[in-house]
Design an enzyme around this catalytic site. Structure first.
Site, short mmCIF file in Angstrom:
data_model
loop_
_atom_site.label_atom_id
_atom_site.label_comp_id
_atom_site.label_asym_id
_atom_site.label_seq_id
_atom_site.Cartn_x
_atom_site.Cartn_y
_atom_site.Cartn_z
CG HIS A 274 1.24 4.17 3.79
ND1 HIS A 274 0.51 4.68 5.18
CD2 HIS A 274 1.21 2.92 3.88
CE1 HIS A 274 0.19 3.14 5.47
NE2 HIS A 274 0.31 2.23 4.39
CB CYS B 227 -0.97 0.03 1.25
SG CYS B 227 -0.25 -1.13 2.74
P1 NAP Z 1 -8.71 -6.13 8.20
O1 NAP Z 1 -9.84 -4.73 8.39
O2 NAP Z 1 -8.88 -7.25 9.26
O3 NAP Z 1 -10.23 -7.50 7.80
C1 NAP Z 1 -10.15 -8.65 7.67
C2 NAP Z 1 -11.35 -9.00 6.39
O4 NAP Z 1 -10.90 -10.32 5.98
C3 NAP Z 1 -12.57 -9.37 7.28
O5 NAP Z 1 -13.87 -8.84 6.30
C4 NAP Z 1 -12.47 -10.01 8.52
O6 NAP Z 1 -14.15 -10.40 8.11
C5 NAP Z 1 -12.19 -11.52 6.65
N1 NAP Z 1 -11.38 -12.37 6.93
C6 NAP Z 1 -10.66 -12.82 8.52
N2 NAP Z 1 -10.55 -14.21 8.88
C7 NAP Z 1 -11.56 -14.42 7.86
C8 NAP Z 1 -11.38 -16.25 7.42
N3 NAP Z 1 -10.64 -17.25 8.04
N4 NAP Z 1 -12.27 -16.20 6.15
C9 NAP Z 1 -12.60 -15.35 5.20
N5 NAP Z 1 -12.24 -13.90 6.10
C10 NAP Z 1 -11.58 -13.60 6.82
O7 NAP Z 1 -7.84 -5.61 6.62
P2 NAP Z 1 -8.05 -4.92 6.01
O8 NAP Z 1 -6.94 -4.37 6.57
O9 NAP Z 1 -9.10 -4.23 5.19
O10 NAP Z 1 -6.60 -6.17 5.01
C11 NAP Z 1 -7.17 -6.50 4.32
C12 NAP Z 1 -6.48 -7.20 3.66
O11 NAP Z 1 -5.24 -6.05 2.51
C13 NAP Z 1 -4.98 -7.96 4.57
O12 NAP Z 1 -4.41 -9.07 3.04
C14 NAP Z 1 -4.05 -6.65 4.20
O13 NAP Z 1 -2.80 -6.64 3.98
C15 NAP Z 1 -4.54 -5.79 2.72
N6 NAP Z 1 -4.13 -4.41 2.48
C16 NAP Z 1 -5.09 -3.83 3.37
C17 NAP Z 1 -4.43 -2.21 3.55
C18 NAP Z 1 -4.56 -1.42 4.41
O14 NAP Z 1 -4.49 0.16 3.74
N7 NAP Z 1 -5.82 -1.65 5.10
C19 NAP Z 1 -3.36 -1.87 2.31
C20 NAP Z 1 -2.83 -2.80 1.14
C21 NAP Z 1 -3.42 -3.71 0.97
P3 NAP Z 1 -14.33 -10.86 9.60
O15 NAP Z 1 -14.49 -8.91 9.92
O16 NAP Z 1 -15.87 -11.93 9.51
O17 NAP Z 1 -13.75 -11.09 10.20
#
Ligand code: NAP
Length: 362
Positions: free
Chosen positions: A253, A158
Site C-alpha cells: 500500500h 493495513c
Molecule cells: P480472506 O482471504 O477473505 O480470508 C478470510 C478467512 O476467514 C478464511 O480463512 C475463511 O475461511 C475465514 N472465514 C470466512 N467466513 C468465516 C466464518 N463464517 N467463520 C469462520 N471463518 C470464516 O480475508 P483476508 O484478506 O485474509 O482478511 C482477513 C481479515 O484480516 C479481515 O478482517 C480483513 O479485514 C483483515 N485484514 C486484511 C488485510 C489484507 O491486507 N488482506 C490486512 C489487514 C487486515 P474459509 O476459507 O473456510 O472460507
C-alpha cells in the site's frame, strides 16, 4: 527460549496464509492449530486451501496435513495452545467480536487483524514502534470483561503504519503536526481472496474502498492516545483528511501525504535524519520480527515503489521518499509498506513478540 504453540483463525485466507509463510522458521512460535469456516472444517489444510494458496513457497510440511478446525468449535482447541492470531472474515463485525471474546473468555489471548474490536475502548490497537505501552491496558481489559488469562489485542488498518510511523517519529522529536492530507493507493491483496474482480482491476483504478477513509482518518487518534481509567483516551490533535483508492498492484500500500506542522517546521535534512535514525521498543528489545531500521528514506526520486521496495527487511520496514516542500502545506512525501506483511501478519507477529517479552503471554 520456550516454543509457544499457537493457532491461526482464518488460516485459509490471504492473511492466514501469510502467517503460515512468515512463521515457518520463527524461533518462538510453532503453528499447531489452523481454523476457518465450516466450509473448510474437518479437511486437511492442503485440501481446504487448494488453489487459494497464494504464497510463493509450498505449504510447509508442518502445516499441510493439519486438520482444519471450525473457528466456532471451541471445545476442540488444543489444550496446550498459548494464543491465536485472528484473521477471520465473517458476515458481520458483531460475529467476529463475539468469536474473539469467546476465545479470550476461554483463556486464549487473541492477537487480531480484524477491525471488529478496534474501537472497543479497553482493547489496545498496537503499532509496535508507536504505542507499545498500550499493552499495559490488558489487566484493565481482563478485569472489565472477567477474562482470566485471555485478552484481545488488535492491530490497525493495513495502510496506517506507512504514514503514521514517520509522522510519529517527527512528533517525538518535538515537531508537532497540525494537518495531514493522505491519498492511499492500495494493493488488491488488501481485499482478501478472491477479492476485487479482475475486470474491475485490470487497466483501472477504483476510487473507493468501503470504510477505509474513516479508518485512515480515525484510527490514528486511538494509537496516539493515552491509557485512561477505563480505556484508551484518544488524542485527536492532528486533523486528517483521507482519500483511499484501489490500484492494480498485488502487494504494497502506497500513500501520498501532505503535512502541515503546528509551529516549528523542520528542514528537509532534519526530517530525513529523524526518519533514518528512528528506533523504538521492538528494535531496542531486539524482537525477532522487528525491522532493524523501521523507516528507510529512499533518495532516488522515483522511489519507493511497491514492486521494488515492499519486501525491505522481511517486508517489515516502511520506505519513504520524494520528500519535498509543498506549495499549500509545509511538506509532502510518499510512504509505502507491505500490506499483508507489515500491515497484517508480520505486524501482528511483532505484537505477539512484544506481548511475550512483556510477560502477557506465557
Ligand atoms: P480472506 O482471504 O477473505 O480470508 C478470510 C478467512 O476467514 C478464511 O480463512 C475463511 O475461511 C475465514 N472465514 C470466512 N467466513 C468465516 C466464518 N463464517 N467463520 C469462520 N471463518 C470464516 O480475508 P483476508 O484478506 O485474509 O482478511 C482477513 C481479515 O484480516 C479481515 O478482517 C480483513 O479485514 C483483515 N485484514 C486484511 C488485510 C489484507 O491486507 N488482506 C490486512 C489487514 C487486515 P474459509 O476459507 O473456510 O472460507
Amino acid at each position: 527460549m520456550k516454543r509457544y504453540k499457537i493457532g491461526i483463525l482464518g488460516a485459509t485466507g490471504i492473511v492466514g496464509q501469510n502467517y503460515i509463510n512468515l512463521l515457518q522458521n520463527h524461533p518462538w512460535f510453532q503453528i499447531i492449530d489452523v481454523a476457518a469456516s465450516p466450509r473448510s472444517a474437518n479437511k486437511i489444510y492442503k485440501e481446504a486451501v487448494k488453489a487459494k494458496w497464494q504464497m510463493s513457497i509450498s505449504i510447509p510440511s508442518s502445516v499441510k496435513d493439519l486438520i482444519v478446525r471450525d473457528v466456532q468449535d471451541i471445545e476442540k482447541i488444543p489444550p496446550d495452545l498459548s494464543f491465536v492470531f485472528s484473521a477471520i472474515n465473517m458476515p458481520t463485525k458483531e460475529q467476529i467480536k463475539e468469536t474473539e471474546v469467546n476465545y479470550a473468555k476461554r483463556g486464549i489471548p487473541v492477537i487480531s487483524n480484524n477491525s471488529a474490536h478496534r474501537w472497543t475502548p479497553d482493547v489496545p490497537m498496537i503499532i509496535g514502534e508507536i504505542n507499545h505501552e498500550h499493552v499495559n491496558i490488558i489487566p484493565i481489559q481482563q478485569k472489565n470483561h472477567g477474562f482470566k488469562k485471555g485478552f484481545i489485542v488488535v492491530k490497525p488498518n493495513c495502510s496506517l503504519q506507512s504514514y503514521l510511523t514517520p509522522i510519529y517519529a517527527l512528533e517525538q522529536t518535538g515537531y508537532k503536526v497540525d494537518k495531514l492530507i493522505i491519498t492511499t493507493l492500495q494493493a488488491v491483496s488488501g481485499a482478501g481472496y478472491p477479492g476485487v474482480s479482475s475486470l474491475d482491476m485490470i487497466d483501472n483504478i477504483v476510487p473507493y474502498i468501503e470504510g477505509e477513509e474513516e479508518k485512515t482518518e480515525n484510527e490514528p487518534f486511538k494509537i496516539l492516545g493515552k491509557i485512561g481509567n477505563n480505556g484508551i483516551e484518544n488524542d485527536n490533535s492532528i486533523k486528517i483528511s483521507a482519500t483511499c483508492t484501489r490500484v492494480p498492484v498485488s502487494d504494497g500500500h502506497t500513500a501520498s501525504v501532505n503535512i502541515k506542522f503546528k509551529d516549528k517546521i523542520p528542514s528537509k535534512d532534519e526530517i530525513v535524519n529523524i526518519w533514518n535514525s528512528f528506533k523504538s521498543a521492538p528494535q531496542e528489545l531486539d524482537l525477532p520480527y522487528a525491522p532493524k531500521q523501521p523507516i528507510i528514506y529512499m533518495e532516488n526520486v522515483d522511489r519507493p515503489q511497491p514492486k521494488k521496495d515492499r519486501d525491505k527487511d522481511k517486508g517489515m520496514a516502511i520506505t519513504v521518499g520524494r520528500l519535498r516542500e509543498d506549495t499549500v502545506f509545509d511538506f509532502k512525501f510518499i510512504a509505502l509498506s507491505h500490506n499483508t506483511v507489515r500491515g497484517a501478519a508480520g505486524g501482528a507477529i511483532l505484537n505477539a513478540e512484544l506481548l511475550v517479552n512483556k510477560g502477557f503471554i506465557n
